[in-house]
Design an enzyme around this catalytic site. Structure first.
Site, PDB file in Angstrom:
ATOM      1  N   PHE D 151     -12.210   5.653  -2.257  1.00 10.30           N
ATOM      2  CA  PHE D 151     -13.640   5.940  -2.147  1.00 10.30           C
ATOM      3  C   PHE D 151     -14.083   7.147  -2.961  1.00 10.30           C
ATOM      4  O   PHE D 151     -15.252   7.284  -3.279  1.00 10.30           O
ATOM      5  CB  PHE D 151     -14.005   6.166  -0.670  1.00 10.30           C
ATOM      6  CG  PHE D 151     -13.658   7.557  -0.184  1.00 10.30           C
ATOM      7  CD1 PHE D 151     -14.556   8.625  -0.335  1.00 10.30           C
ATOM      8  CD2 PHE D 151     -12.425   7.822   0.394  1.00 10.30           C
ATOM      9  CE1 PHE D 151     -14.223   9.907   0.090  1.00 10.30           C
ATOM     10  CE2 PHE D 151     -12.087   9.094   0.807  1.00 10.30           C
ATOM     11  CZ  PHE D 151     -12.986  10.148   0.664  1.00 10.30           C
ATOM     12  N   LYS D 175     -10.048  -4.328  -6.506  1.00 10.34           N
ATOM     13  CA  LYS D 175     -10.550  -4.181  -5.147  1.00 10.34           C
ATOM     14  C   LYS D 175     -10.937  -2.722  -4.944  1.00 10.34           C
ATOM     15  O   LYS D 175     -10.098  -1.864  -4.670  1.00 10.34           O
ATOM     16  CB  LYS D 175      -9.497  -4.583  -4.101  1.00 10.34           C
ATOM     17  CG  LYS D 175     -10.136  -4.804  -2.725  1.00 10.34           C
ATOM     18  CD  LYS D 175      -9.283  -4.395  -1.569  1.00 10.34           C
ATOM     19  CE  LYS D 175      -9.321  -2.935  -1.259  1.00 10.34           C
ATOM     20  NZ  LYS D 175     -10.580  -2.305  -0.922  1.00 10.34           N
ATOM     21  N   GLU D 178     -14.202  -0.158   0.157  1.00  5.64           N
ATOM     22  CA  GLU D 178     -15.294  -0.839   0.845  1.00  5.64           C
ATOM     23  C   GLU D 178     -16.345   0.157   1.341  1.00  5.64           C
ATOM     24  O   GLU D 178     -17.406  -0.237   1.799  1.00  5.64           O
ATOM     25  CB  GLU D 178     -14.765  -1.703   1.997  1.00  5.64           C
ATOM     26  CG  GLU D 178     -14.165  -0.951   3.168  1.00  5.64           C
ATOM     27  CD  GLU D 178     -12.692  -0.571   2.959  1.00  5.64           C
ATOM     28  OE1 GLU D 178     -12.249  -0.443   1.790  1.00  5.64           O
ATOM     29  OE2 GLU D 178     -11.991  -0.391   3.977  1.00  5.64           O
ATOM     30  N   ARG D 179     -16.076   1.466   1.220  1.00 13.27           N
ATOM     31  CA  ARG D 179     -17.059   2.448   1.686  1.00 13.27           C
ATOM     32  C   ARG D 179     -18.171   2.690   0.669  1.00 13.27           C
ATOM     33  O   ARG D 179     -19.281   3.037   1.033  1.00 13.27           O
ATOM     34  CB  ARG D 179     -16.358   3.784   1.978  1.00 13.27           C
ATOM     35  CG  ARG D 179     -15.399   3.640   3.140  1.00 13.27           C
ATOM     36  CD  ARG D 179     -14.842   4.982   3.553  1.00 13.27           C
ATOM     37  NE  ARG D 179     -13.478   4.790   4.031  1.00 13.27           N
ATOM     38  CZ  ARG D 179     -12.550   5.727   4.060  1.00 13.27           C
ATOM     39  NH1 ARG D 179     -12.845   6.955   3.637  1.00 13.27           N
ATOM     40  NH2 ARG D 179     -11.356   5.477   4.507  1.00 13.27           N
ATOM     41  N   SER D 228      -4.018   7.339  -0.410  1.00 15.35           N
ATOM     42  CA  SER D 228      -3.200   8.300   0.334  1.00 15.35           C
ATOM     43  C   SER D 228      -1.725   7.934   0.233  1.00 15.35           C
ATOM     44  O   SER D 228      -1.376   6.788  -0.075  1.00 15.35           O
ATOM     45  CB  SER D 228      -3.625   8.309   1.796  1.00 15.35           C
ATOM     46  OG  SER D 228      -3.231   7.089   2.393  1.00 15.35           O
ATOM     47  N   CYS D 283      -8.255  14.337  -5.281  1.00 18.28           N
ATOM     48  CA  CYS D 283      -6.798  14.528  -5.250  1.00 18.28           C
ATOM     49  C   CYS D 283      -6.395  15.660  -6.182  1.00 18.28           C
ATOM     50  O   CYS D 283      -5.254  16.097  -6.170  1.00 18.28           O
ATOM     51  CB  CYS D 283      -6.058  13.243  -5.588  1.00 18.28           C
ATOM     52  SG  CYS D 283      -6.334  12.697  -7.252  1.00 18.28           S
ATOM     53  N   GLU D 385      -2.981  17.082   3.699  1.00 15.61           N
ATOM     54  CA  GLU D 385      -4.136  16.954   2.808  1.00 15.61           C
ATOM     55  C   GLU D 385      -5.385  16.832   3.682  1.00 15.61           C
ATOM     56  O   GLU D 385      -5.523  15.879   4.455  1.00 15.61           O
ATOM     57  CB  GLU D 385      -3.957  15.697   1.957  1.00 15.61           C
ATOM     58  CG  GLU D 385      -5.038  15.546   0.914  1.00 15.61           C
ATOM     59  CD  GLU D 385      -4.736  14.398  -0.061  1.00 15.61           C
ATOM     60  OE1 GLU D 385      -4.097  13.411   0.351  1.00 15.61           O
ATOM     61  OE2 GLU D 385      -5.144  14.496  -1.227  1.00 15.61           O
TER      62      GLU D 385
END
Lengths: 501, 501, 501, 501
Positions: D151, D175, D178-179, D228, D283, D385
């Site tokens: 996201f 893909k 979805e957020r 992640s 990140c 994190e």
């Protein structure tokens, strides 16, 4: 005459006059002078060099990615202005519009390649060449560089040179051919529009006086030249004697070998374009067919005759035509003279295009396709670059005999072989003393991401034009070797905890 | 004179005489002529070229891996014969044995790099430059190539050239310095022993007559030269005027910048070797220190004086010595003359080594280390390459002032900076107009897998010596573009099921 | 049994015992167990890993040039010990001595390529990725790496792996095949002799217990594997599930296409070696011929039958023999079982080598060459890797039909085509789903300076074995982006003239 | 709810529905659901894969230059649509518009690099690997490839992947998260507009069901993932277990070291953006400062506090704001929970942003900058994190102590050091176990022409994301070895003079 539009120079981002001499620029399809072009004197060239010199430090410091993006932008502008550019090109050079479009497309590909500069300028980094010592290379620009380009590709050949020179961080002075100078000038104006700062690219029109000013000025670091071999030699010797790096591309006499197993129809089609396209005024044209075996020769000749009969000669602006006029009256006469001489020397003139007339364009510099059989190595039409629509067939018995001929010729620009046979192609490619080789490809001009260069007296210098070699030509290597003294801030000896001092 | 051993040429795998002239080869530690060397006439050089020309086709066809293995083998032989080689080197050049060993080691690294030829000769292959059309580049050898090398690295500089030239498939004619020719000749004999076929490497001893024969012979395709700038310019202009590719490395005047934050002890140690090693007879020697700030200058001078006091001058064969004799009597006189002139011009001679005598070697060409303070740009000892054990300190107020000096000098071979500061090092490396830059590294000679080249009047040509650039220098690009006609055996139209015909 | 010599592990520079289990090592030419090999338990493997882990920091810090020189030295030692090594190899594997020598030579070439490390490890340096900001990549070693190798090339396949891993700065644990472990061990001892510090290379003999210890230990960063596809999949899935990078090379079923225009005699010769050399126990062997057209098939079969009749089967130590024994009794039985099944499935067994006996070696694992005609895709002898001296001919009508077969097969290691036709070769090379393609080359094993890798279920992972890909596999990229703050020593704000403070 | 606009999939060039489940897409600045996104079921993913599979052969056969030109065109379209794209991005992700623009710009640079494909796809060609035998490598596409993206960079991270995958000749299924799925979808539509044929790029929205369908489908050859670490591990293990090549980038905990000699003002400015830009949801964000010496820590903390006081928090659409909302309510709660825990564990909360309210946006997911002092390695806020606007200062005495901390952390994505000292920078860069290192550069994200990759548990796989490594990841090597049989048309044995037969 005074009323003819006057083509000027582009210096420091401005169109400016310069020099007192000028010459006519003709439309070869009509034989009429339609413009005049100013010929730069030494002083004008020095102005251009000075502009390039002044623009250099800031341009050198511009990150490669930003320089590259000007090239991307220029690419789009060239596509958008293609019609206008090609109209100019055809009006001054004569080639048919579709051919102008092809030339422009090739030029655009060089701009595209220059836009890869961030990748192309990567140096080599070696960790630990010794204990805690590193070394790396940087490819830094040279400074002011220059290009001198021929009439036959007025858009493309300049684009072989300056986009890469400039993407590498150099500034540039271009001297295009005075016979058809307008299209190169328009391209330069588009480059300004694409974001090139004034002075990074300058265009001076001129003749030998301008050339000599470029060759001898100390600020000019490198010269790229494309033209005939005698001038290339002069450029190479003179530029080098003045301490510059020089790449000088000269003439050609490209042979196409047709093997008995070739797809003859395919070969004939390919040869038609290669021999007569742009009236043969290309350094990668094919003026000689080497037919292996009489049967092959007969079949090729029959095919060519049939195709020539269908060819249309006329002004390049009419899209129905296959071949436009030659570039100048003088050149037309010279080419016809070669054909006369070929007949005298005993070659068989199978198709005679000398007297072709184009209705309504009687003053245009037109001639039709000429085809010789039984051309022999001793003949002048074999030895010299004609640069006209004249194709000669040489008959040999074996591939080796054909290769021996090619290898003995003074030029080594391009060549090709038509065959289905892997071994013949590989043997030919390996042993032929020619820089660009086509296998079933008649005009093996390397794509923009490879480099262009002939062998023998077709190129003077060690690096080829455009592509990867151009990156190396337009940069100088700097090698840095680095280690750091210990007992610094890391070990705390000197600087750490500064508040305690 | 007749009784002195006579050094010959190595042509076609044999030691042969050639030429009627000869000159003495001296031992600079004794001042005695111990050998004579034949000076090749034009005819002898042509014999060598002819041998190289004849050996070329077979050597070119030898797979790169096999050529590379001769280099691996040679590397081992050089290691095995190191003592013998270095004894010869020291006897004719004068440098101390440990320095000879260092030189040899650097030379071996070039042989080592040449042994990577299969990797280095890879061309670029592009699939589908058009539909079903491929293009690739090959880096083919040039033919006969030649090298002309200086007295100061009689083993190393030849090894910069011919191992790579030969690994690339060329054949070679080497003309080493006539002052200390024996070690290069021995290396060539070891190369034969390593498997090099006769004629692939030839050595001719000689002077200008030999050089001119190489420069003008049509069969010689490329010339590599290392020497002084005036000769480099002559070589470049003459070789290029004869259509060859040329790389000509000339003189140097390398400045070392010492910043106020430098590790002074470290810098002083580094400078001692860089200034006085091999009597300063190195194109990467440091004859000038640019001290930023008087405090820095004072500290550096104090350190140098202390170190010079410990130096030992004497014959190179005695391992206790730090510095041997200069190469010739004439050169010794010239270097002393420079020191005299420096004094006259007003520089402060802090340490005077002009009158150093070596007991038992009174006829040897010895002098001690000289150190000047207050050297100024206008002085001759600032401007010219002395090539002797003379170090001058120039005092400046800022780094920029020092860099401006360096950038204004006619040479741009090497330079270095001593500092702890990342920004100073990066600014210096970026903006200095010098080809080889050291950060806390006094002699930033690139390792063998990078390339060696100065800027400005230190190098003429576009490609540097050894390393990756040498691969490009010793090869010419051939670009092949290939597609195949359809309707062949795959589609069955012509050849399939031949037994049915 | 106790009296058989015991093959140990090489850990931390010492031959050591480890593990309580052991298995016999047979001489396949006699069927006698002549040695036993210890099978490492988990603890022993961990000792080896610990040794590699401890040796890593110092080895990583050793300059690449020094690491490379150990490889040069090893190359010489391998050449010097060739006879001894090949004798060991043949005694445990069975292949004829000339074949062992060929295997060793290929292995040496990988050592040679690893010796190019200084060139291969160069990173990419970009000046001015932003204003006064630079960025470069370094290829740093991974740490402890491991290799698991098969019986069929006991010398060569380990040399595909560890020389490059180690030249890149890693340390290594090798687990060779327990069936013929001695030659890899001897090579490792020579590497120590060449200067490899203890712990940099460790060899553990063992079976699945050792493999699993390597796959799951956190200290092991990367695994290279060569073997069968089911095991390769297990290695890839397990190693990756433990976070490692893995390259796992599996099985093959290589097809050779023979076109109607091929030089049949040439193709037959090539196929004999490719099918029966080393008893077909090679992942690049050719077990299937795809003949295009019945005439082609008939000609190929006739040629093969004639050649097979001349083949000699016997112990590998006798240089008169062409084919030695298979590696084990179990494998011999399995291969014969495949032949039985082929007969049952309806293929025509043209030559039956199942019952060949070698006089004086009745207990050796010998069988003769078998040749099938009319092999069909549905058959097990078509689908599975036999790894024995069994060649099958598949008849197709067109090249496309043959290519469809190859592309449908689960494996995609190697393939080749025999033809004279450039178009057929190019179409085949382009569209075939196989990683290594030969054109008139039966076993297209890439040379050491290219990389080895199949497609489909012949290789799991993204990087191929040896060559350039191995450099990338055995290193991890580090990218450094650097700029320096201003107002440092250069501008004088902080440090200059420190004596004034 | 039914009335919310529904975000669909892009399959085969069409926006299509697929799957029965859907979830809300929120505007994080308002807390309102403004759209819904369909979650693809397995069948829908298979449709996308089938479309990519069908589009593959034609796309693979499209010359690289043509593929590259779609990328050039896309670059222009992205620039032209920047405002619209960034509005979408900010509406769904929350980040301030200038940050969205920065993200887009980075994404465009990846498209730009993909447009260099003709250069990047060059293989290596070796002449004469044996007598008259050549070998070359081709980098052929894999087939259908897939990407799963997070996201936090909804535009940029997809552009790391598919432009290069597609430029290399692959087809792709993306893909996105979805957020915030809309911007990636719009980019894909622009790519169609730029000339990408339908099916070459497909986008499926979804969750774990879609991911698993991609991971297990046999037609998918390669998976790129960013997210992640636990999911990265799952992706790597599962994808590899299904035989695919996988690169999976996971979490990070990037430390910035500040040395006593650093330019503190400069470092503080850099840290502000690196810690709080995009709410720390990067990140490559810096959540930890390692201050060397208490004086350094105090100075850095003082600077940070002063800067934080000036920061403005509010909706990203208002250009006056520095920091927008977090991405979801759940994530906001989680980040606040980390801060609570840090307080509990004993770190000193110097600035507390937990209760910041934005007037008029009370339901938005806002929080202010938090700053901890005295963070210790044992604390959860040190180890995990957080992905929020929380910066912690760790105090150490020496650089080595700081480096030991970094090297012991499970992540190794990015790091940086602030210093003036060349030696400290070099020592840090060399020995730190982190893939991307900045020297005075806080977020050392490599430029698009280098590659992005962490070490340790920040990346699983052997090749990094984008740049040169991506070219290798998205292609498989094919090596062709070729020689030709003699006695062909060249020697005249078979085909020459066919009319005579």
């Amino acid at each position: 005459m005074n009323e003819l539009p006057l083509i000027q120079h582009l210096i420091d981002g401005q169109l400016v006059a310069g020099g007192t001499r000028s010459v006519d620029v003709f439309n070869p399809a009509t034989g009429q002078a339609e413009k005049r072009v100013l010929l730069a004197d030494k002083h004008t060239v020095e102005q251009a060099i000075a502009s390039a010199h002044a623009a250099y430090p800031a341009w050198r410091a511009t990150p490669p990615l930003k320089r590259a993006r000007v090239m991307s932008k220029l690419k789009t502008l060239l596509e958008d202005n293609a019609e206008r550019l090609c109209a100019l090109l055809t009006a001054e050079h004569g080639k048919v519009l579709s051919d102008s479009m092809g030339e422009l497309q090739r030029g655009i590909e060089n701009v595209e390649y220059a836009s890869y500069a961030p990748e192309l300028l990567k140096g080599e980094h070696s960790k630990n060449v010794g204990p805690s010592m590193d070394s790396w290379s940087e490819f830094q620009p040279l400074g002011v560089t220059a290009g001198i380009t021929p009439f036959n590709f007025p858009v493309m050949v300049p684009l072989w040179m300056w986009p890469m020179a400039i993407a590498c961080g150099n500034t540039f002075v271009l001297k295009p051919s005075e016979r058809d100078p307008s299209s190169a000038l328009l391209v330069a104006e588009l480059a300004l529009q694409a974001g090139l700062p004034p002075g990074v690219l300058n265009v001076v029109n001129g003749d030998k006086e301008a050339v000599d000013a470029l060759l001898t000025d100390k600020r000019v670091q490198a010269i790229s030249f494309v033209g005939s071999t005698p001038i290339a030699e002069y450029i190479y010797a003179t530029g080098c004697a003045h301490g510059k790096r020089v790449q000088a591309l000269g003439g050609a006499k490209n042979h196409a070998v047709v093997m008995p197993d070739a797809d003859i129809a395919n070969a004939v089609n390919a040869l038609m374009g290669a021999a007569y396209g742009s009236c043969g005024e290309r350094c990668m044209a094919i003026p000689l067919v080497v037919a292996v075996g009489d049967a092959t020769a007969d079949a090729v000749l029959a095919g060519l005759k049939a195709e020539i009969a269908k060819m249309k000669v006329g002004p390049g602006t009419d899209s129905a035509n296959d071949m436009g006029p030659l570039v100048t009256k003088a050149h037309l006469d010279k080419v016809k003279g070669f054909v006369d001489q070929g007949v005298q020397e005993g070659a068989t003139l199978v198709v005679d295009g000398r007297n072709v007339q184009v209705a309504g364009h009687e003053s245009g510099y037109f001639m039709g396709a000429c085809l010789f059989d039984h051309v022999k190595p001793g003949m002048k039409i074999y030895q010299e670059e004609i640069f006209g629509p004249v194709l000669g067939v040489v008959r040999v018995k074996t591939l080796q005999e054909g290769m021996d001929l090619i290898n003995a010729h003074e030029y080594g620009n391009g060549t090709c072989i038509f065959t289905r046979d892997g071994e013949a192609a590989r043997y030919f490619s390996d042993h032929i003393l020619v820089g660009m080789v086509g296998v079933n490809v008649p005009l093996p001009v390397p794509v923009a991401y490879h480099s262009f260069g002939g062998w023998k007296r077709s190129l003077f210098g060690d690096l080829s034009a455009y592509g990867p070699d151009a990156v190396r030509f337009y940069t100088k290597r700097k090698t840095i070797t680095q280690r750091w003294p210990s007992a610094g801030v890391r070990e705390g000896a000197v600087f750490s905890f500064p508040t305690n001092r």
